[in-house]
Design a protein around this motif. Structure first.
Motif, PDB file in Angstrom:
ATOM      1  N   THR A 252       0.826  -1.205   0.000  1.00 25.93           N
ATOM      2  CA  THR A 252       0.000   0.000   0.000  1.00 25.93           C
ATOM      3  C   THR A 252       0.861   1.256   0.000  1.00 25.93           C
ATOM      4  O   THR A 252       2.046   1.251   0.374  1.00 25.93           O
TER       5      THR A 252
ATOM      6  N   ARG B  69     -10.129   5.305   8.057  1.00 26.98           N
ATOM      7  CA  ARG B  69      -9.741   5.184   6.652  1.00 26.98           C
ATOM      8  C   ARG B  69     -10.711   5.923   5.737  1.00 26.98           C
ATOM      9  O   ARG B  69     -10.294   6.521   4.746  1.00 26.98           O
TER      10      ARG B  69
ATOM     11  N   GLN C  69      -8.900   6.603   2.293  1.00 23.45           N
ATOM     12  CA  GLN C  69      -8.240   5.330   1.959  1.00 23.45           C
ATOM     13  C   GLN C  69      -9.338   4.327   1.600  1.00 23.45           C
ATOM     14  O   GLN C  69      -9.650   3.400   2.342  1.00 23.45           O
TER      15      GLN C  69
ATOM     16  N   TYR D 175      -4.397   2.265  -4.750  1.00 21.92           N
ATOM     17  CA  TYR D 175      -4.033   1.428  -3.617  1.00 21.92           C
ATOM     18  C   TYR D 175      -2.545   1.466  -3.324  1.00 21.92           C
ATOM     19  O   TYR D 175      -2.127   1.766  -2.217  1.00 21.92           O
TER      20      TYR D 175
ATOM     21  N   HIS E   2      -9.881   1.866  -0.666  1.00 18.97           N
ATOM     22  CA  HIS E   2      -9.705   0.428  -0.854  1.00 18.97           C
ATOM     23  C   HIS E   2      -9.538  -0.290   0.490  1.00 18.97           C
ATOM     24  O   HIS E   2     -10.102  -1.377   0.695  1.00 18.97           O
ATOM     25  N   GLU E   3      -8.738   0.294   1.381  1.00 21.74           N
ATOM     26  CA  GLU E   3      -8.572  -0.322   2.703  1.00 21.74           C
ATOM     27  C   GLU E   3      -9.890  -0.323   3.470  1.00 21.74           C
ATOM     28  O   GLU E   3     -10.231  -1.310   4.152  1.00 21.74           O
TER      29      GLU E   3
ATOM     30  N   THR F 128     -12.123   1.378  10.285  1.00 24.80           N
ATOM     31  CA  THR F 128     -12.754   1.724   9.014  1.00 24.80           C
ATOM     32  C   THR F 128     -13.057   3.214   8.957  1.00 24.80           C
ATOM     33  O   THR F 128     -12.812   3.875   7.939  1.00 24.80           O
TER      34      THR F 128
ATOM     35  N   GLU G 244       0.757  -4.509  12.248  1.00 31.70           N
ATOM     36  CA  GLU G 244      -0.437  -3.805  11.853  1.00 31.70           C
ATOM     37  C   GLU G 244      -0.408  -2.333  12.263  1.00 31.70           C
ATOM     38  O   GLU G 244      -1.274  -1.568  11.880  1.00 31.70           O
TER      39      GLU G 244
END
Length: 912
Positions: A51, A739, A744, A94, A746-747, A736, A297
């Protein structure tokens, strides 16, 4: 990721990690450091999509740069690598991937040669590159991978500068920076760990900055004191306690030190510390997070943590402090840190840093309790190291108390022995009176028993004990026996033929037999039904839980007043599960019943009030919830029940967050985290605390600080609840959200689809969580280019308006605003207008006059009005939006930036 540094090849390209050099064919390629690190990240994940965020973190660690910097770096790489540069492919929206077959040749660490990072050329008195106003004063230490220097600013400030002199040294710097960033994000209040104050990873010489501790490390400091023996025993014991607590703090957030030794411990003068000194741990370059996925992560893996587990790095540090299993080749663990801690405690307590735990070491420490502690900490077999650092600290802190308890125990034993001797000498004389004494005792016991049975409290205690035994029998005989593969029993006690029964199946089978099993004992049946309901509730099997709570309630209602507290607990449990299942009307009935019943059982009143307050919170009636919950906090009515007190903090935090009172919400959630962490790091309630604190940081736009908290919450949820449970997905709701706010797409889509897949069997289709996720997914799809899919979702939502938007008591406003965004992204202006009308009809019901969602609604209306060519009305709506949002958020918040951008567009429209 490669296990050790080495040489990477694809096509004609060769990247040599030993010297940070790249060749294309026979020619050496000149690359800036950011481009080099981006290429290395692509090589390490050849064939995979990496990414943009990961590549930005790899090339510009710890810096905030735009995506344009990455685009330029990719362009430079493609040009420098010639034909092989075309293998770097863009994945639109992405990231990038290296579409080539990559070969890797590992090189032993000892064969990695030093690379001229410019650090070796620096001398005392030189200016520190990239830090205007700072000068190197003197070298404090050096090793094969780097040097540490004292630096002083022109204003007289001092810092310790750790410079890398090789690629392995650079990796060590990055690892230490990664851990420092992780600690700052997860547990900023760790004064016992030396912070990283800054760093330069952009161009040579590479270095990080740390505080300078003028008294030196523990060995130097001890020598300056005239040796550890010159200190009082209490001073040395205090240092031991501080050292244990410092290591415990690291372990509790998942970090190993791996290099505990005197040279990495720094005494710091502190008038507030016992003895006037406190211990600071430094040099985490050899350490790493034990929870590897956690750091991965956080986005730190690719450039800041090399993930190596080579023997040389695992065995970093002096041999004296390395656990035997690590020397034998096993991976370091928290237990191996405890071994080093045991050795250090022994040296501190005997006042000699040269001592080892050689046979007979106990003779130098004339204290059996301390010998026991050290023996358990530094046991050769890691399975015998039963004390963790926190327990060690507690035992050392309470040493005097433990001595008193030991002395009292010895005195009791002496007294028991004297009494035994006296009894032996009198046995003959007492024998003749034995019959008479026995008769008197029998009479006394009978009289006492009759008195106790006549006492109501005793009867109740016996009844409760009998019910607990019934529960125990049910669990052991009806549930666990079925799940025991050696029991030979399955359903109804029949032989299973060797088929093993899962615990879940065993619970299901046993639950079906409760009424039959306890047909003659309604009190026991009610207790077991309540237990089974709790189990099903914890498994997110809400319908089954509700059924058993109702059966328990019916049984308790038929019993006497003695069972009133149990009935109230069942009513509140029923309220809880129906609240979570989004059956708010039924939850209202159960909570109201519990409150009415608590009038006759005042001790249960605070808990019943708490549950009603939680229900009001779920209904979005935040002011009413606060009116119920605030008195509970002020009166400390729940202070003796940690779980209930935590739920109180949690509910008040949710109220404050829902009202946009983010400072107050953060305070409640911080109290919640402190309360639950005191009971253990890996509990479901601690996970909720991390999740809640992360949520308010997301709301305020502090996404980088929120991410590690949410990852911590998810890890603990998965450990305690299981990966597939509803709770395990809750942190991803807020991940979520961050993002979506940062674009963001796509993530965000990947996370949203994962949420919906997980919830498909656990939550009803009309539950608010999947309904909100579907709206967010439509918005993300529209923004990421999948307009056809997003349009299909929007059209389905508009057809299903009654279910999605017209349910009474449901919180529609946040969800409908996301559908407005999807409609605007798809240029469906009529749909956007319809949705904003739904928003208008619900806003006054759900929102106070001042609320950030009102500001967001005004902004979306302004965007619609602008597209409808009414610039004047759009301006008024945009100004209202901007004014409202700025009362809740900082200028850097995405919503405030959105409103500012909208006003700029309106200015341009006026000029146009």
């Amino acid at each position: 990721m490669s296990p050790s540094p080495g040489i990477w090849r694809y096509g004609e390209v060769v990247l040599d990690e030993r010297i940070a050099a790249v060749r294309a064919g026979a020619a050496e390629v000149e690359l800036d450091r950011s481009s080099y690190d981006v290429l290395l990240a692509l090589l390490r994940h050849a064939g995979e999509v990496v990414t943009k965020d990961e590549l930005l973190e790899s090339g510009w660690p710890g810096r905030v740069v735009s995506e344009n910097s990455l685009v330029k770096a990719i362009g430079r790489l493609r040009q420098a690598l010639g034909e092989d540069g075309t293998a770097i492919r863009v994945v639109h929206g992405y990231g990038y991937r290296l579409a080539a077959a990559v070969r890797f040749e590992a090189v032993a660490v000892e064969k990695v040669h030093a690379h001229p990072h410019e650090a070796e050329r620096l001398r005392d008195g030189d200016r520190l590159p990239h830090r205007p106003g700072w000068r190197l004063v003197q070298r404090l230490g050096e090793g094969s991978a780097g040097v540490i220097c004292l630096a002083r600013s022109d204003s007289g400030d001092t810092r310790a500068i750790k410079l890398a002199t090789s690629e392995s040294g650079l990796r060590s710097l990055k690892r230490e920076i990664a851990l420092a960033r992780y600690i700052q994000a997860v547990r900023a209040d760790l004064p016992a760990v030396a912070p990283v104050l800054g760093w330069n990873l952009a161009q040579p010489p590479f270095f990080l900055e740390m505080p300078y501790y003028p008294h030196g490390h523990l060995r130097d400091w001890a020598q300056a004191q005239g040796g550890l023996g010159a200190l009082s025993f209490q001073q040395r014991l205090s240092l031991c306690v501080q050292l244990c607590e410092a290591v415990a703090a690291l372990h509790e957030i998942g970090i190993l030190h791996k290099d505990l030794k005197p040279e990495n411990l720094y005494p710091v003068a502190d008038d507030q510390a016992p003895g006037g000194w406190r211990i600071v741990l430094a040099d985490l370059g050899a350490g790493e997070a034990a929870l590897a996925p956690q750091l991965a992560e956080l986005g730190l893996t690719y450039s800041l943590v090399d993930g190596t587990h080579s023997l040389s790095s695992a065995q970093a540090g002096s041999l004296l402090y390395i656990a035997p299993e690590v020397i034998a080749g096993e991976m370091p663990t928290q237990s191996s840190d405890v071994y080093a801690l045991g050795v250090l405690l022994y040296q501190l307590l005997v006042g000699d840093l040269r001592r080892s735990l050689a046979p007979g070491w106990e003779a130098a420490l004339d204290d059996p309790l301390l010998c026991e502690d050290i023996a358990q900490a530094a046991a050769l077999d890691p399975r015998q190291r039963v004390l963790d650092p926190r327990m060690l600290a507690t035992r050392l802190r309470t040493l005097d108390q433990r001595h008193d308890e030991r002395d009292q125990e010895l005195r009791r034993r002496d007294e028991d022995e004297r009494r035994a001797r006296r009894r032996a000498s009198e046995r003959t004389r007492l024998r003749m009176w034995a019959a008479v004494t026995a008769a008197l005792l029998v009479g006394l016991v009978a009289t006492t028993a009759m008195s106790v049975r006549a006492d109501r409290a005793r009867l109740l205690a016996e009844e409760n004990a009998r019910q607990r035994q019934a529960v125990l029998d049910f669990v052991t005989s009806d549930v666990l026996a079925q799940a025991d593969p050696y029991s030979g029993k399955g359903d109804s006690g029949k032989p299973t033929g060797g088929n093993q029964v899962s615990v879940r199946d065993a619970v299901d089978r046993a639950a079906a037999q409760v009424d039959q099993r306890f047909a003659d004992d309604p009190a026991a049946a009610a207790t077991v039904h309540a237990l089974v309901a709790n189990v099903f509730f914890g498994q997110d099997r809400h319908a089954l839980a509700i059924g058993h709570y109702r059966q328990a309630r019916a049984l308790y209602r038929g019993l006497g007043a003695d069972q009133l507290p149990a009935l109230i607990r069942v009513e509140t449990g029923l309220c809880d599960v129906q609240r979570i299942a989004n059956d708010l009307a039924a939850a209202e009935e159960a909570c109201a019943s519990a409150l009415r019943l608590s009038e006759e059982a005042p001790a249960q009143r605070p808990f019943a009030s708490l549950k009603m307050g939680q229900l009001r919170t779920e209904q979005g009636r935040y002011r009413q919830a606060q009116a119920i919950l605030q008195p509970l906090l002020a009166s400390q009515a729940l202070k003796d029940d940690a779980k209930a007190q935590g739920e109180l903090y949690w509910s008040l935090g949710l109220c404050a967050r829902g009202l946009g009172e983010y400072g107050q919400a953060r305070k409640h959630f911080e109290n919640l985290l402190a309360l639950y962490r005191s009971a253990g790091e890996t509990t479901t309630w601690t996970a909720w605390a991390y999740n809640s604190l992360g949520s308010v940081l997301v709301e305020t736009g502090d996404y980088d600080a929120a991410e590690p908290l949410l990852l911590n919450a998810r890890r603990i949820f998965e450990q305690t609840q299981g990966v597939g449970q509803v709770e395990a997905q809750m942190p991803n709701i807020w991940r979520t959200e961050s993002r979506l706010r940062r674009g963001q797409w796509h993530e965000a889509r990947a996370l949203l689809q994962s949420l919906l897949d997980s919830w498909s069997g656990a939550l009803k289709p009309d539950h608010p969580l999947p309904l909100r996720a579907q709206a967010n997914l439509a918005w993300a799809e529209a923004m990421s280019g999948d307009r056809a899919i997003a349009l299909t979702r929007l059209q389905a939502a508009m057809r299903d308006r009654a279910r999605l938007f017209d349910q009474p008591g449901d919180r529609v406003v946040p969800r409908v605003l996301r559908w407005v965004r999807a409609a605007l992204a798809l240029d469906r202006l009529d749909d956007a207008a319809t949705l904003l009308a739904i928003y208008d009809s619900r806003a006054d019901e759900e929102l106070p006059a001042a609320h950030p969602l009102r500001g967001e609604g005004d902004c979306l209306r302004a965007q619609l009005t602008l597209r409808q060519r009414d610039v004047g009305q759009a301006r008024g709506e945009a100004i209202s939006c901007d004014r409202m949002l700025r009362t809740f958020y900082s200028p850097a918040h995405p919503l405030v930036r959105e409103s500012a951008s909208l006003l700029q567009r309106l200015d341009q429209a006026d000029r146009g």
